[in-house]
Design a protein around this motif. Sequence first.
Motif, PDB file in Angstrom:
ATOM      1  N   ILE A 169      16.490  -9.469  44.261  1.00  0.00           N
ATOM      2  CA  ILE A 169      15.686  -8.285  44.590  1.00  0.00           C
ATOM      3  C   ILE A 169      14.276  -8.753  44.890  1.00  0.00           C
ATOM      4  N   THR A 170      13.758  -8.468  46.103  1.00  0.00           N
ATOM      5  CA  THR A 170      12.377  -8.834  46.427  1.00  0.00           C
ATOM      6  C   THR A 170      11.499  -7.604  46.250  1.00  0.00           C
ATOM      7  N   GLY A 171      10.494  -7.717  45.353  1.00  0.00           N
ATOM      8  CA  GLY A 171       9.604  -6.590  45.049  1.00  0.00           C
ATOM      9  C   GLY A 171       9.954  -5.972  43.714  1.00  0.00           C
ATOM     10  N   GLU A 238      15.929  -5.628  49.436  1.00  0.00           N
ATOM     11  CA  GLU A 238      14.543  -5.822  49.846  1.00  0.00           C
ATOM     12  C   GLU A 238      13.735  -4.572  49.478  1.00  0.00           C
ATOM     13  N   MET A 239      12.815  -4.740  48.534  1.00  0.00           N
ATOM     14  CA  MET A 239      12.086  -3.587  47.988  1.00  0.00           C
ATOM     15  C   MET A 239      10.594  -3.835  47.950  1.00  0.00           C
ATOM     16  N   SER A 240      10.093  -4.668  48.873  1.00  0.00           N
ATOM     17  CA  SER A 240       8.658  -4.950  48.920  1.00  0.00           C
ATOM     18  C   SER A 240       8.024  -4.490  50.233  1.00  0.00           C
ATOM     19  N   PRO A 244       7.057 -11.876  54.397  1.00  0.00           N
ATOM     20  CA  PRO A 244       7.413 -13.171  53.785  1.00  0.00           C
ATOM     21  C   PRO A 244       8.602 -13.047  52.823  1.00  0.00           C
ATOM     22  N   ALA A 245       8.726 -11.881  52.174  1.00  0.00           N
ATOM     23  CA  ALA A 245       9.844 -11.674  51.246  1.00  0.00           C
ATOM     24  C   ALA A 245      11.169 -11.689  52.017  1.00  0.00           C
ATOM     25  N   VAL A 246      11.177 -11.101  53.190  1.00  0.00           N
ATOM     26  CA  VAL A 246      12.415 -11.050  53.982  1.00  0.00           C
ATOM     27  C   VAL A 246      12.770 -12.447  54.494  1.00  0.00           C
TER      28      VAL A 246
END
Length: 345
Positions: A169-171, A238-240, A244-246
């Motif tokens: 999980i990003t974010g 993807e939760m940000s 860059p997170a993706v």
Amino acid sequence: MRALTKLNAGPGLELVERPEPTCGPTDVMIRVLRAGLCGTDLHLQQWDDWAAATVRPPLVIGHEFYGEVVEVGAEVTGVEVGDRASGEGHIVCGRCRNCRAGRRHLCIRTQGIGVNRDGAFADLVVIPASNVWVQPPSLDPDLGAVFDPLGNATHTALQWPMVGEDVVITGAGPIGVMAAAIARHAGARYVVVSDASDYRLGLAHSAGADVTVNVTRESLADAQRQLGMKEGFDIGLEMSGAAPAVTDLIANMNHGGRIALLGLPHQPYELDWGKVITHMITLRGIYGREMYDTWYAMSQMIATSEVFRAAVTQVITHRFPAEQWEQAFATARSGQCGKVVLDWS
Ligand code: NAD
Ligand code: ZN
């Protein structure tokens, strides 16, 4: 009634007295007890390009809420005065192809409470009866106020079966942390969460994340090494909204990995499309909540698991009386918080 209102096109909000709304024949009026702050409300306060293009003042803002039903329209069945309820903030047309097929989250004419029509940062809010989600009277009011973001997390996390999967999980905003709790509940093997804030990663850890990654110091590849993973993550959430997170997500997925994207980017960005294609990675955008399968699923997770309930409750880190809304907004903007709730009772 008291109402936190955008009075004019431009930055700022004001807590003012406004006339009480009227309840139409198919509507329900709810006395708001608690309301959650969301990034959308910060954009509305700040009056960025999106807000300027979307909102026609005067407008009462706010869309995450819980309260008590005080009036029901003459044609309403299934909702009664005295019921406790949360509200689905997306009002759909009921006539487009998707609505008529029961895919209401894909309505082409969705209107947002507190964005396109008066919202819930007020003593009273009126919504169509079909948008009312009646809650058990025993539910903690603070929890009732976060069903909207919990629904975003649930809708995103439950796109694919999670049993035994390695999930990243990003974010670690409120929604990312809730998603970690859902992944744990739904049987993931490893749950990894990234963010740039140690405070927020702490919440993710308490929600059940095995490993947290502070992207200012570490990468998802470090987390994989720490866990002894060999092939990459199976499911990405993807939760940000951060490009860059993706990039980091795509670089760390297994071949055939699946990514559900909820985070809203500020502007278009580049991706490693070669990797997406040759690794057969699925990318799926997510909007809102399924009406009302997502509501059903999250209600049952809350009702049946004390661990899950505790993991979601700890995301609510601050509560302010409605009069102290400025402090509430400043806290939400600081990022040193989970979910911030306004108390209207
Ligand atoms: P939030 O802004 O509180 O959380 C986002 C988090 O991402 C922050 O904690 C931030 O520090 C972190 N972040 C920034 N850059 C990062 C990076 N490179 N790697 C990892 N983390 C990074 O938001 P929220 O309320 O938790 O919502 C999550 C996202 O979902 C937001 O982008 C929001 O706009 C979006 N959203 C979408 C929908 C929808 O229907 N699609 C609905 C609600 C919210
Ligand atoms: Zn529609």
